[in-house]
Design a protein around this motif. Structure first.
Motif, PDB file in Angstrom:
ATOM      1  N   ILE A  65       0.816  -1.208   0.000  1.00 17.55           N
ATOM      2  CA  ILE A  65       0.000   0.000   0.000  1.00 17.55           C
ATOM      3  C   ILE A  65       0.855   1.267   0.000  1.00 17.55           C
ATOM      4  O   ILE A  65       0.309   2.371   0.060  1.00 17.55           O
ATOM      5  CB  ILE A  65      -0.983   0.039   1.193  1.00 17.55           C
ATOM      6  CG1 ILE A  65      -0.243   0.096   2.532  1.00 17.55           C
ATOM      7  CG2 ILE A  65      -1.941  -1.132   1.130  1.00 17.55           C
ATOM      8  CD1 ILE A  65      -1.161   0.370   3.718  1.00 17.55           C
ATOM      9  N   ALA A  66       2.175   1.107  -0.088  1.00 16.87           N
ATOM     10  CA  ALA A  66       3.071   2.264   0.013  1.00 16.87           C
ATOM     11  C   ALA A  66       3.955   2.443  -1.210  1.00 16.87           C
ATOM     12  O   ALA A  66       4.911   3.206  -1.170  1.00 16.87           O
ATOM     13  CB  ALA A  66       3.937   2.137   1.262  1.00 16.87           C
ATOM     14  N   MET A  67       3.622   1.789  -2.323  1.00 18.24           N
ATOM     15  CA  MET A  67       4.477   1.899  -3.501  1.00 18.24           C
ATOM     16  C   MET A  67       4.532   3.323  -4.041  1.00 18.24           C
ATOM     17  O   MET A  67       5.605   3.807  -4.431  1.00 18.24           O
ATOM     18  CB  MET A  67       3.999   0.939  -4.584  1.00 18.24           C
ATOM     19  CG  MET A  67       4.387  -0.515  -4.354  1.00 18.24           C
ATOM     20  SD  MET A  67       6.188  -0.803  -4.431  1.00 18.24           S
ATOM     21  CE  MET A  67       6.552  -0.345  -6.130  1.00 18.24           C
ATOM     22  N   PHE A  68       3.395   3.999  -4.094  1.00 13.82           N
ATOM     23  CA  PHE A  68       3.404   5.366  -4.629  1.00 13.82           C
ATOM     24  C   PHE A  68       4.292   6.294  -3.800  1.00 13.82           C
ATOM     25  O   PHE A  68       5.180   6.957  -4.356  1.00 13.82           O
ATOM     26  CB  PHE A  68       1.982   5.924  -4.720  1.00 13.82           C
ATOM     27  CG  PHE A  68       1.196   5.442  -5.905  1.00 13.82           C
ATOM     28  CD1 PHE A  68       1.699   5.516  -7.195  1.00 13.82           C
ATOM     29  CD2 PHE A  68      -0.089   4.934  -5.741  1.00 13.82           C
ATOM     30  CE1 PHE A  68       0.961   5.081  -8.294  1.00 13.82           C
ATOM     31  CE2 PHE A  68      -0.837   4.502  -6.823  1.00 13.82           C
ATOM     32  CZ  PHE A  68      -0.322   4.577  -8.099  1.00 13.82           C
ATOM     33  N   PRO A  69       4.097   6.397  -2.479  1.00 13.08           N
ATOM     34  CA  PRO A  69       4.972   7.311  -1.734  1.00 13.08           C
ATOM     35  C   PRO A  69       6.431   6.892  -1.738  1.00 13.08           C
ATOM     36  O   PRO A  69       7.325   7.745  -1.783  1.00 13.08           O
ATOM     37  CB  PRO A  69       4.374   7.321  -0.317  1.00 13.08           C
ATOM     38  CG  PRO A  69       3.498   6.136  -0.238  1.00 13.08           C
ATOM     39  CD  PRO A  69       3.007   5.874  -1.625  1.00 13.08           C
ATOM     40  N   LEU A  70       6.712   5.596  -1.692  1.00  8.61           N
ATOM     41  CA  LEU A  70       8.103   5.156  -1.726  1.00  8.61           C
ATOM     42  C   LEU A  70       8.768   5.517  -3.058  1.00  8.61           C
ATOM     43  O   LEU A  70       9.902   6.022  -3.088  1.00  8.61           O
ATOM     44  CB  LEU A  70       8.184   3.644  -1.504  1.00  8.61           C
ATOM     45  CG  LEU A  70       8.162   3.166  -0.054  1.00  8.61           C
ATOM     46  CD1 LEU A  70       7.924   1.666  -0.003  1.00  8.61           C
ATOM     47  CD2 LEU A  70       9.457   3.533   0.667  1.00  8.61           C
ATOM     48  N   ALA A  71       8.083   5.248  -4.160  1.00  9.23           N
ATOM     49  CA  ALA A  71       8.673   5.557  -5.468  1.00  9.23           C
ATOM     50  C   ALA A  71       8.818   7.060  -5.663  1.00  9.23           C
ATOM     51  O   ALA A  71       9.839   7.534  -6.185  1.00  9.23           O
ATOM     52  CB  ALA A  71       7.810   4.955  -6.574  1.00  9.23           C
ATOM     53  N   ASN A  72       7.806   7.822  -5.237  1.00 10.08           N
ATOM     54  CA  ASN A  72       7.907   9.277  -5.361  1.00 10.08           C
ATOM     55  C   ASN A  72       9.058   9.825  -4.520  1.00 10.08           C
ATOM     56  O   ASN A  72       9.792  10.729  -4.958  1.00 10.08           O
ATOM     57  CB  ASN A  72       6.602   9.935  -4.933  1.00 10.08           C
ATOM     58  CG  ASN A  72       5.487   9.743  -5.937  1.00 10.08           C
ATOM     59  OD1 ASN A  72       5.735   9.421  -7.096  1.00 10.08           O
ATOM     60  ND2 ASN A  72       4.256   9.925  -5.504  1.00 10.08           N
ATOM     61  N   LEU A  73       9.218   9.304  -3.328  1.00  7.99           N
ATOM     62  CA  LEU A  73      10.310   9.742  -2.467  1.00  7.99           C
ATOM     63  C   LEU A  73      11.650   9.423  -3.115  1.00  7.99           C
ATOM     64  O   LEU A  73      12.568  10.266  -3.132  1.00  7.99           O
ATOM     65  CB  LEU A  73      10.208   9.066  -1.096  1.00  7.99           C
ATOM     66  CG  LEU A  73      11.360   9.335  -0.118  1.00  7.99           C
ATOM     67  CD1 LEU A  73      11.479  10.814   0.204  1.00  7.99           C
ATOM     68  CD2 LEU A  73      11.151   8.515   1.164  1.00  7.99           C
ATOM     69  N   ARG A  74      11.777   8.234  -3.655  1.00  5.39           N
ATOM     70  CA  ARG A  74      13.047   7.832  -4.280  1.00  5.39           C
ATOM     71  C   ARG A  74      13.392   8.720  -5.465  1.00  5.39           C
ATOM     72  O   ARG A  74      14.558   9.122  -5.641  1.00  5.39           O
ATOM     73  CB  ARG A  74      12.950   6.367  -4.728  1.00  5.39           C
ATOM     74  CG  ARG A  74      14.182   5.883  -5.491  1.00  5.39           C
ATOM     75  CD  ARG A  74      14.044   4.413  -5.879  1.00  5.39           C
ATOM     76  NE  ARG A  74      15.140   3.984  -6.717  1.00  5.39           N
ATOM     77  CZ  ARG A  74      16.340   3.620  -6.288  1.00  5.39           C
ATOM     78  NH1 ARG A  74      16.580   3.644  -4.998  1.00  5.39           N
ATOM     79  NH2 ARG A  74      17.276   3.232  -7.119  1.00  5.39           N
ATOM     80  N   HIS A  75      12.398   9.067  -6.274  1.00  6.57           N
ATOM     81  CA  HIS A  75      12.672   9.764  -7.527  1.00  6.57           C
ATOM     82  C   HIS A  75      12.579  11.285  -7.418  1.00  6.57           C
ATOM     83  O   HIS A  75      13.192  11.991  -8.228  1.00  6.57           O
ATOM     84  CB  HIS A  75      11.726   9.261  -8.616  1.00  6.57           C
ATOM     85  CG  HIS A  75      11.923   7.811  -8.960  1.00  6.57           C
ATOM     86  ND1 HIS A  75      13.043   7.348  -9.603  1.00  6.57           N
ATOM     87  CD2 HIS A  75      11.149   6.719  -8.722  1.00  6.57           C
ATOM     88  CE1 HIS A  75      12.955   6.032  -9.760  1.00  6.57           C
ATOM     89  NE2 HIS A  75      11.809   5.631  -9.239  1.00  6.57           N
ATOM     90  N   HIS A  76      11.831  11.801  -6.412  1.00  3.33           N
ATOM     91  CA  HIS A  76      11.582  13.245  -6.361  1.00  3.33           C
ATOM     92  C   HIS A  76      11.882  13.881  -5.006  1.00  3.33           C
ATOM     93  O   HIS A  76      11.829  15.104  -4.893  1.00  3.33           O
ATOM     94  CB  HIS A  76      10.135  13.535  -6.767  1.00  3.33           C
ATOM     95  CG  HIS A  76       9.761  12.959  -8.092  1.00  3.33           C
ATOM     96  ND1 HIS A  76      10.325  13.398  -9.270  1.00  3.33           N
ATOM     97  CD2 HIS A  76       8.910  11.945  -8.426  1.00  3.33           C
ATOM     98  CE1 HIS A  76       9.826  12.687 -10.279  1.00  3.33           C
ATOM     99  NE2 HIS A  76       8.973  11.808  -9.786  1.00  3.33           N
ATOM    100  N   GLY A  77      12.198  13.072  -4.000  1.00  2.00           N
ATOM    101  CA  GLY A  77      12.673  13.604  -2.737  1.00  2.00           C
ATOM    102  C   GLY A  77      11.616  14.320  -1.906  1.00  2.00           C
ATOM    103  O   GLY A  77      10.406  14.227  -2.156  1.00  2.00           O
ATOM    104  N   MET A  78      12.111  15.064  -0.895  1.00  2.00           N
ATOM    105  CA  MET A  78      11.255  15.751   0.072  1.00  2.00           C
ATOM    106  C   MET A  78      11.423  17.269   0.030  1.00  2.00           C
ATOM    107  O   MET A  78      10.825  17.975   0.845  1.00  2.00           O
ATOM    108  CB  MET A  78      11.585  15.262   1.493  1.00  2.00           C
ATOM    109  CG  MET A  78      11.307  13.808   1.741  1.00  2.00           C
ATOM    110  SD  MET A  78      11.939  13.228   3.363  1.00  2.00           S
ATOM    111  CE  MET A  78      11.006  14.252   4.512  1.00  2.00           C
ATOM    112  N   ALA A  79      12.206  17.763  -0.896  1.00  2.00           N
ATOM    113  CA  ALA A  79      12.512  19.195  -0.901  1.00  2.00           C
ATOM    114  C   ALA A  79      11.456  20.036  -1.605  1.00  2.00           C
ATOM    115  O   ALA A  79      11.495  21.263  -1.540  1.00  2.00           O
ATOM    116  CB  ALA A  79      13.876  19.439  -1.547  1.00  2.00           C
ATOM    117  N   GLY A  80      10.515  19.391  -2.298  1.00  6.81           N
ATOM    118  CA  GLY A  80       9.509  20.131  -3.032  1.00  6.81           C
ATOM    119  C   GLY A  80      10.016  20.563  -4.396  1.00  6.81           C
ATOM    120  O   GLY A  80      11.148  20.271  -4.793  1.00  6.81           O
TER     121      GLY A  80
END
Length: 279
Positions: free
Chosen positions: A22-37
């Motif tokens: 249930i966490a593939m979207f946030p994990l993949a987004n975090l890996r590819h786009h980070g947390m800096a905005g």
């Protein structure tokens, strides 16, 4: 719940991986786009801790897509934490999405809402059907106008896009798939017949999305063959697990035929316009 910082990243990843399907979207987004905005899929996280351990995470993209991974369902705390933020969509485990919508006061705001069977597969158990005469190619090997038309038809069939924006969305989607090399086309001889792809990718796990077969060629097992061949490529590259949610009974049958087993239900809620969370 408190807003996470970069210092929390390793703990966030560890927690989300414990809830991987249930966490593939946030994990993949975090890996590819980070947390800096600065990117529509860049991530922000809110955490709930108990005795020094994360118990719940709410993840939101810059574009307002909210993903709950909240086993204890701390909806009142989350509502206070995200007050003033704009929510464009909520996606996740169905019971959590239902509770979160109510907790945020957004249960009547959906322009589109669907609950679909959620599937998981260890790729060691992948079943590859016979594929005589069928080959899998990069998306770029098919005519661009053709696959844009397929994507447009997919959006129309699933009602995932607003009618007025479907053509533009289809073009944007296909261009992003080409840039990411995330999708494949199944050919029967020299003829493109079906498309499959991954909408979230990690080094060891993928999430399947956007599978499409030309209407006149359906019920021939082409979708399952496209998916199986793409997963076989991923397995050869070191991926060990796949997940997906199925839009139709026919899709469920196709996925089960290659080894997927249902683990629950996944909900997708899209708002016609972003909704502000009020306290």
């Amino acid at each position: 719940m408190i807003r996470a910082t970069q210092a929390d990243r390793a703990e966030i990843v560890a927690f989300l991986r414990r809830h991987l399907p249930i966490a593939m979207f946030p994990l993949a987004n975090l890996r590819h786009h980070g947390m800096a905005g600065g990117h529509p899929r860049a991530m922000a996280f809110w955490l709930r801790n108990k005795e020094g351990m994360i118990t719940d995470i709410a993840a939101m993209t810059d574009a307002g897509f909210l993903f709950p991974v909240c086993p204890t369902q701390p909806w009142a705390d989350l509502r206070a934490a995200v007050q003033g933020h704009r929510v464009a969509a909520i996606l996740g485990e169905a019971a959590q999405v239902a509770g979160l919508r109510m907790g945020l006061g957004l249960q009547g705001a959906a322009g589109y809402a669907a609950t679909e069977p959620h599937y998981d597969l260890r790729l060691a158990d992948l079943v590859i059907p016979p594929t005589d005469g069928l080959t899998l190619h990069p998306l770029a090997d098919a005519p661009r106008d053709l696959v844009i038309g397929w994507r447009h038809a997919y959006l129309r069939e699933t009602m995932l896009g607003q009618e007025s924006a479907m053509e533009a969305t289809a073009i944007k989607d296909i261009d992003s798939y080409l840039a990411a090399d995330s999708h494949r086309v199944l050919f029967d001889g020299d003829t493109p017949v079906a498309m499959t792809g991954f909408n979230a990718v990690l080094p060891d796990a993928v999430q399947i999305g956007g599978v499409y077969t030309r209407p006149q060629l359906r019920a021939r097992g082409l979708a399952r063959r496209a998916v199986a061949l793409h997963l076989a490529q991923a397995r050869a590259a070191g991926v060990t697990r796949a997940t997906l949610f199925a839009a139709t009974a026919a899709a469920s049958k196709a996925y089960e035929a290659v080894g997927f087993r249902q683990i629950g239900d996944f909900a997708i809620v899209l708002h016609d316009a972003p909704q502000v969370v009020h306290g």
